[in-house]
Design a protein around this motif. Structure first.
Motif, mmCIF file in Angstrom:
data_model
loop_
_atom_site.group_PDB
_atom_site.id
_atom_site.type_symbol
_atom_site.label_atom_id
_atom_site.label_comp_id
_atom_site.label_asym_id
_atom_site.label_seq_id
_atom_site.Cartn_x
_atom_site.Cartn_y
_atom_site.Cartn_z
ATOM 1 N N TRP A 225 -1.955 0.725 11.087
ATOM 2 C CA TRP A 225 -0.534 0.811 10.771
ATOM 3 C C TRP A 225 0.236 -0.471 11.007
ATOM 4 O O TRP A 225 1.330 -0.642 10.501
ATOM 5 C CB TRP A 225 0.098 1.991 11.512
ATOM 6 N N SER A 226 -0.342 -1.435 11.745
ATOM 7 C CA SER A 226 0.337 -2.727 11.848
ATOM 8 C C SER A 226 0.326 -3.448 10.517
ATOM 9 O O SER A 226 1.064 -4.406 10.311
ATOM 10 C CB SER A 226 -0.317 -3.598 12.923
ATOM 11 N N ASN A 227 -0.509 -2.994 9.595
ATOM 12 C CA ASN A 227 -0.544 -3.559 8.253
ATOM 13 C C ASN A 227 0.404 -2.836 7.299
ATOM 14 O O ASN A 227 0.474 -3.175 6.122
ATOM 15 C CB ASN A 227 -1.972 -3.465 7.695
ATOM 16 N N ILE A 228 1.129 -1.835 7.806
ATOM 17 C CA ILE A 228 2.021 -1.043 6.966
ATOM 18 C C ILE A 228 3.449 -1.082 7.487
ATOM 19 O O ILE A 228 4.386 -1.361 6.752
ATOM 20 C CB ILE A 228 1.545 0.426 6.905
ATOM 21 N N ASP A 229 3.621 -0.794 8.774
ATOM 22 C CA ASP A 229 4.947 -0.631 9.358
ATOM 23 C C ASP A 229 5.353 -1.923 10.075
ATOM 24 O O ASP A 229 4.751 -2.276 11.088
ATOM 25 C CB ASP A 229 4.933 0.545 10.337
ATOM 26 N N PRO A 230 6.366 -2.637 9.597
ATOM 27 C CA PRO A 230 6.779 -3.882 10.251
ATOM 28 C C PRO A 230 7.145 -3.686 11.721
ATOM 29 O O PRO A 230 6.902 -4.547 12.552
ATOM 30 C CB PRO A 230 7.991 -4.330 9.433
ATOM 31 N N GLU A 231 7.736 -2.537 12.046
ATOM 32 C CA GLU A 231 8.102 -2.273 13.437
ATOM 33 C C GLU A 231 6.860 -2.223 14.317
ATOM 34 O O GLU A 231 6.849 -2.752 15.429
ATOM 35 C CB GLU A 231 8.873 -0.958 13.546
ATOM 36 N N ALA A 232 5.797 -1.604 13.819
ATOM 37 C CA ALA A 232 4.557 -1.551 14.593
ATOM 38 C C ALA A 232 3.985 -2.941 14.798
ATOM 39 O O ALA A 232 3.466 -3.271 15.867
ATOM 40 C CB ALA A 232 3.536 -0.661 13.878
ATOM 41 N N GLY B 55 3.838 4.340 3.686
ATOM 42 C CA GLY B 55 2.831 4.895 2.798
ATOM 43 C C GLY B 55 1.530 4.121 2.872
ATOM 44 O O GLY B 55 1.423 3.057 3.496
ATOM 45 N N TYR B 56 0.514 4.633 2.192
ATOM 46 C CA TYR B 56 -0.839 4.053 2.255
ATOM 47 C C TYR B 56 -1.044 2.872 1.311
ATOM 48 O O TYR B 56 -2.055 2.172 1.417
ATOM 49 C CB TYR B 56 -1.876 5.135 1.922
ATOM 50 N N GLU B 57 -0.111 2.644 0.391
ATOM 51 C CA GLU B 57 -0.342 1.666 -0.678
ATOM 52 C C GLU B 57 -0.778 0.286 -0.177
ATOM 53 O O GLU B 57 -1.714 -0.298 -0.738
ATOM 54 C CB GLU B 57 0.916 1.540 -1.550
ATOM 55 N N PRO B 58 -0.170 -0.290 0.875
ATOM 56 C CA PRO B 58 -0.561 -1.652 1.276
ATOM 57 C C PRO B 58 -2.015 -1.777 1.733
ATOM 58 O O PRO B 58 -2.568 -2.873 1.697
ATOM 59 C CB PRO B 58 0.402 -1.958 2.434
ATOM 60 N N ILE B 59 -2.626 -0.689 2.159
ATOM 61 C CA ILE B 59 -4.006 -0.760 2.658
ATOM 62 C C ILE B 59 -4.980 0.046 1.823
ATOM 63 O O ILE B 59 -6.185 0.002 2.059
ATOM 64 C CB ILE B 59 -4.095 -0.276 4.127
ATOM 65 N N ALA B 60 -4.486 0.787 0.850
ATOM 66 C CA ALA B 60 -5.298 1.814 0.187
ATOM 67 C C ALA B 60 -6.536 1.246 -0.484
ATOM 68 O O ALA B 60 -7.642 1.775 -0.315
ATOM 69 C CB ALA B 60 -4.449 2.575 -0.830
ATOM 70 N N SER C 80 4.939 9.513 4.892
ATOM 71 C CA SER C 80 3.587 9.155 4.464
ATOM 72 C C SER C 80 3.531 8.589 3.055
ATOM 73 O O SER C 80 2.459 8.168 2.605
ATOM 74 C CB SER C 80 2.679 10.395 4.537
ATOM 75 N N GLY C 81 4.648 8.586 2.345
ATOM 76 C CA GLY C 81 4.647 8.087 0.986
ATOM 77 C C GLY C 81 4.039 9.083 0.008
ATOM 78 O O GLY C 81 3.800 10.256 0.334
ATOM 79 N N GLY C 82 3.766 8.616 -1.196
ATOM 80 C CA GLY C 82 3.256 9.485 -2.250
ATOM 81 C C GLY C 82 1.740 9.514 -2.310
ATOM 82 O O GLY C 82 1.040 8.873 -1.513
ATOM 83 N N PHE C 83 1.250 10.260 -3.287
ATOM 84 C CA PHE C 83 -0.198 10.431 -3.458
ATOM 85 C C PHE C 83 -0.828 9.333 -4.328
ATOM 86 O O PHE C 83 -2.050 9.301 -4.468
ATOM 87 C CB PHE C 83 -0.491 11.792 -4.097
ATOM 88 N N GLU C 84 -0.025 8.455 -4.891
ATOM 89 C CA GLU C 84 -0.551 7.444 -5.804
ATOM 90 C C GLU C 84 -1.702 6.620 -5.205
ATOM 91 O O GLU C 84 -2.668 6.302 -5.921
ATOM 92 C CB GLU C 84 0.574 6.507 -6.269
ATOM 93 N N PRO C 85 -1.661 6.259 -3.908
ATOM 94 C CA PRO C 85 -2.762 5.456 -3.352
ATOM 95 C C PRO C 85 -4.124 6.142 -3.410
ATOM 96 O O PRO C 85 -5.155 5.472 -3.288
ATOM 97 C CB PRO C 85 -2.323 5.221 -1.897
ATOM 98 N N LEU C 86 -4.141 7.456 -3.601
ATOM 99 C CA LEU C 86 -5.424 8.164 -3.649
ATOM 100 C C LEU C 86 -6.245 7.772 -4.875
ATOM 101 O O LEU C 86 -7.432 8.087 -4.950
ATOM 102 C CB LEU C 86 -5.191 9.681 -3.639
ATOM 103 N N ARG C 87 -5.638 7.052 -5.804
ATOM 104 C CA ARG C 87 -6.396 6.594 -6.974
ATOM 105 C C ARG C 87 -7.498 5.618 -6.577
ATOM 106 O O ARG C 87 -8.439 5.390 -7.358
ATOM 107 C CB ARG C 87 -5.447 5.934 -7.978
ATOM 108 N N PHE C 88 -7.413 5.052 -5.380
ATOM 109 C CA PHE C 88 -8.417 4.095 -4.928
ATOM 110 C C PHE C 88 -9.602 4.755 -4.208
ATOM 111 O O PHE C 88 -10.546 4.065 -3.833
ATOM 112 C CB PHE C 88 -7.782 3.071 -3.987
ATOM 113 N N VAL C 89 -9.553 6.061 -3.994
ATOM 114 C CA VAL C 89 -10.639 6.733 -3.277
ATOM 115 C C VAL C 89 -11.846 6.861 -4.194
ATOM 116 O O VAL C 89 -11.749 7.424 -5.289
ATOM 117 C CB VAL C 89 -10.196 8.130 -2.783
#
Length: 371
Positions: free
Chosen positions: A197-204, A258-263, A284-293
């Motif tokens: 999550w440090s790769n997603i949330d700037p606060e983290a 959301g998962y997009e930056p790491i998906a 958690s954002g949308g389901f769009e990042p699941l296209r990478f699974v």
């Protein structure tokens, strides 16, 4: 039931009985023998198994009732950790139900000496489950990348010059643990990780916390993959899963995004069979990042909240599963709560009846969607 067709799952931890929490406190004060505490832990684990079976769960844990929190497999069974003295930036915890903002330290220990292996708590859990579980069972372990938060400048760097060095040392201990777990018959392993999550949330990323590996996503992936490969080398066909969440303490959360930056990298490169993904709120954002699974992996949608008592509807869950299936085939999906019910021993702000209804809802919805 073949593991590939398991559609109703839960993350791992379950609410502890009040009697067990009291007993553990009394044991620490020297007022309760270890043998009596073990008896109460076994009883709580037995009750957790029965609840899972009664509600229709298809893979089992002991409820993690022997742990103080989900990190206990590290904190309680790895030597070289000492009480933390200096204050550091603390993660902020937020509770939606009462708009509360809490402060909490991720861990009250730091690395003060070379890490060494003691008898792993997970091995005690595995041996008990091997003789008591009514079906497939899994062992949950916090990823060693979460040890990054135990490394503190001025204390730990005399032993391990960098956070990455400390994580590598713990990963070697984990490989030894995994070898014993597979020898004990474990066929399903779940890594729990906040380290992405440090790769997603700037606060983290700004705060000294368990997610801090300085944004080195590749190092996190490589560390987790080394354990996944170790498990499979010990037991070919081992099911390995990974759970992501955004923090879970007394119904509070700590990071968002959301998962997009790491998906693309995480879903494509982390070599697990199953991803258990938090998806219960807009955080958690949308389901769009699941296209990478990839087609070889299952996504367990964490659509049911373990943080709030309010019960989701079957219709809402089915609609959201349909939305997810626009990006990943329905055959690759399953259902669970978004996290455990008690990532810390005090548990989330739900009752045992609430917990039961949540699990029943997961199982009922899974039957309606997948048969």
């Amino acid at each position: 039931m073949p593991k590939a067709t398991i559609r109703a799952e839960h993350v791992g931890s379950m609410l502890r009985p009040a009697e067990l929490l009291t007993a553990r406190a009394e044991h620490r004060r020297g007022r309760l023998p270890a043998e009596r505490l073990r008896e109460l832990e076994d009883a709580a684990a037995t009750a957790a198994l029965k609840l899972q079976q009664d509600t229709g769960m298809q893979v089992f844990t002991d409820g993690e009732v022997r742990r103080d929190d989900f990190m206990a497999a590290v904190v309680e069974t790895v030597g070289g950790l000492v009480p933390a003295e200096e204050s550091a930036a603390r993660p902020r915890w937020h509770r939606d139900t009462d708009n509360a903002e809490l402060e909490g330290e991720v861990a009250s220990v730091t690395i003060g000496a070379p890490l060494y292996r003691r008898t792993p708590l997970s091995l005690t859990e595995a041996r008990w489950l091997a003789g008591n579980s009514p079906g497939p069972y899994k062992i949950t372990m916090a990823s060693p990348t979460m040890l990054a938060g135990f490394w503190r400048p001025g204390v730990s760097d005399s032993v391990y010059p960098t956070r990455q060095d400390a994580v590598a040392a713990l990963a070697e201990i984990y490989r030894q643990d995994i070898a014993e777990l597979t020898a004990a018959g474990v066929t399903w392993l779940q890594l729990d990780s906040l380290a992405y999550w440090s790769n997603i949330d700037p606060e983290a990323a700004r705060m000294r916390r368990v997610t801090d590996l300085h944004g080195h996503l590749g190092q996190v992936i490589d560390t987790d993959n080394s354990l996944i490969r170790a498990a499979r080398s010990q037991r070919p066909g081992m099911t390995v899963a990974m759970h992501f969440c955004r923090g879970n303490m007394r119904s509070a959360w700590s990071v968002q995004g959301g998962y997009e930056p790491i998906a693309e990298r995480v879903f494509g490169e982390v070599e697990v069979d199953r991803f258990l993904l938090e998806y219960d709120t807009e955080r958690s954002g949308g389901f769009e990042p699941l296209r990478f699974v990839p087609p070889t992996k299952t996504v367990v949608l964490g659509l049911v909240s373990s943080k709030v008592a309010e019960l989701e509807s079957v219709d809402t869950l089915r609609r959201r599963i349909d939305e997810a299936s626009q990006y990943i085939p329905l055959e690759q999906l399953a259902l669970s709560p978004q996290c455990g019910f008690a990532s810390t021993s005090q548990g989330n702000l739900l009752t045992v009846d609430d917990q039961r209804r949540k699990l029943e809802l997961v199982a009922e919805t899974a039957r309606l969607v997948w048969g």
